[in-house]
Design a protein around this motif. Structure first.
Motif, mmCIF file in Angstrom:
data_model
loop_
_atom_site.group_PDB
_atom_site.id
_atom_site.type_symbol
_atom_site.label_atom_id
_atom_site.label_comp_id
_atom_site.label_asym_id
_atom_site.label_seq_id
_atom_site.Cartn_x
_atom_site.Cartn_y
_atom_site.Cartn_z
ATOM 1 N N PHE A 1 9.669 -34.159 30.589
ATOM 2 C CA PHE A 1 8.939 -34.804 29.497
ATOM 3 C C PHE A 1 9.825 -34.898 28.266
ATOM 4 O O PHE A 1 9.622 -34.215 27.267
ATOM 5 C CB PHE A 1 7.636 -34.060 29.202
ATOM 6 N N THR B 1 -0.869 -43.614 30.330
ATOM 7 C CA THR B 1 -1.051 -42.537 29.365
ATOM 8 C C THR B 1 -1.477 -41.294 30.119
ATOM 9 O O THR B 1 -2.404 -41.331 30.928
ATOM 10 C CB THR B 1 -2.122 -42.921 28.326
ATOM 11 N N ARG C 1 -2.812 -37.726 29.344
ATOM 12 C CA ARG C 1 -3.376 -36.706 28.450
ATOM 13 C C ARG C 1 -4.195 -35.783 29.325
ATOM 14 O O ARG C 1 -5.206 -36.180 29.886
ATOM 15 C CB ARG C 1 -4.258 -37.348 27.387
ATOM 16 N N ALA D 1 -0.448 -31.933 28.411
ATOM 17 C CA ALA D 1 0.378 -33.144 28.344
ATOM 18 C C ALA D 1 -0.253 -34.167 27.416
ATOM 19 O O ALA D 1 -1.468 -34.350 27.401
ATOM 20 C CB ALA D 1 0.532 -33.746 29.732
ATOM 21 N N ASP D 2 0.581 -34.814 26.632
ATOM 22 C CA ASP D 2 0.206 -35.953 25.807
ATOM 23 C C ASP D 2 1.439 -36.851 25.775
ATOM 24 O O ASP D 2 2.300 -36.725 24.902
ATOM 25 C CB ASP D 2 -0.192 -35.516 24.405
ATOM 26 N N ALA D 3 1.534 -37.721 26.786
ATOM 27 C CA ALA D 3 2.733 -38.537 26.944
ATOM 28 C C ALA D 3 2.376 -39.884 27.548
ATOM 29 O O ALA D 3 1.286 -40.081 28.081
ATOM 30 C CB ALA D 3 3.739 -37.819 27.847
ATOM 31 N N VAL E 1 6.288 -39.077 23.821
ATOM 32 C CA VAL E 1 5.761 -37.716 23.940
ATOM 33 C C VAL E 1 5.108 -37.369 22.606
ATOM 34 O O VAL E 1 5.735 -37.476 21.546
ATOM 35 C CB VAL E 1 6.880 -36.697 24.267
ATOM 36 N N GLY E 2 3.827 -36.976 22.650
ATOM 37 C CA GLY E 2 3.071 -36.648 21.444
ATOM 38 C C GLY E 2 3.454 -35.293 20.867
ATOM 39 O O GLY E 2 4.051 -34.444 21.545
ATOM 40 N N HIS F 1 2.261 -32.142 22.756
ATOM 41 C CA HIS F 1 2.645 -32.044 24.162
ATOM 42 C C HIS F 1 3.349 -30.709 24.427
ATOM 43 O O HIS F 1 4.188 -30.273 23.652
ATOM 44 C CB HIS F 1 3.592 -33.206 24.511
ATOM 45 N N GLN F 2 3.014 -30.037 25.552
ATOM 46 C CA GLN F 2 3.609 -28.743 25.870
ATOM 47 C C GLN F 2 4.268 -28.674 27.243
ATOM 48 O O GLN F 2 5.079 -27.789 27.490
ATOM 49 C CB GLN F 2 2.538 -27.653 25.798
#
Length: 172
Positions: A114, A32, A34, A154-156, A76-77, A80-81
């Motif tokens: 991503f 994960t 983040r 990031a949130d992936a 990918v949340g 996420h950017q």
């Protein structure tokens, strides 16, 4: 007839003592990620003792051959950017010092986008083969570490997959 069978068995015995078998290995772990934009590091503990097919034969391992190491984006949340990352990987044996002086630099998974399903691969190496052979002769545990710089938050989840094979003695 019995003496012929005994003679044949005696002649074949030296060949059997030199036989090896190959077990494919395919180890996957999800990491994960983040992190805010900027530099990051992610770690994942890996325990090869959970793979019974390999672990049960670890005392007879002759060689390990890593074909490739692949990172694949599996989730990918919504927040996420980040667009992409160059993910520098290193492995640390369980008993290695925390200062990183004995870490094995595995390679850089360059340009990982991503997007779900996007992946990048680095080939195996003799150093990675030796590292994993030593891990199998020890506790079976090591830590995978990835580092890079993100151009956005990031949130992936990234799957790290190692493919190769283990050669072990059948007899001898």
């Amino acid at each position: 007839m019995t003496s012929l069978r005994l003679a044949l068995a005696a002649a074949l015995l030296p060949l059997l003592t030199a036989c090896t078998a190959i077990i494919p290995i395919d180890v996957a772990r999800e990491i994960t990620l983040r992190s805010p934009a900027g530099a990051f590091e992610a770690t994942q503990a890996i325990d090869l003792s959970a793979d019974e097919a390999v672990w049960e034969k670890r005392d007879k391992v002759d060689a390990v051959s890593v074909d490739e190491l692949t990172a694949t984006v599996v989730w990918v949340g919504a927040g996420h950017q980040a667009q992409a990352v160059d993910l520098a990987l290193r492995f640390r044996a369980e008993d290695a010092p925390a200062d990183g002086s004995q870490d094995l630099g595995v390679g850089t998974l360059a340009g990982l986008r991503f997007e779900v399903g996007a992946s990048v691969t680095v080939p195996g190496s003799a150093a990675l083969d030796l590292f994993l052979a030593e891990v199998l002769q020890g506790s079976g545990r090591f830590t995978a570490m990835g580092a890079g710089t993100l151009d956005g938050a990031a949130d992936a989840v990234i799957e790290l997959r190692l493919k190769g094979s283990v050669a072990y003695k059948i007899a001898g």
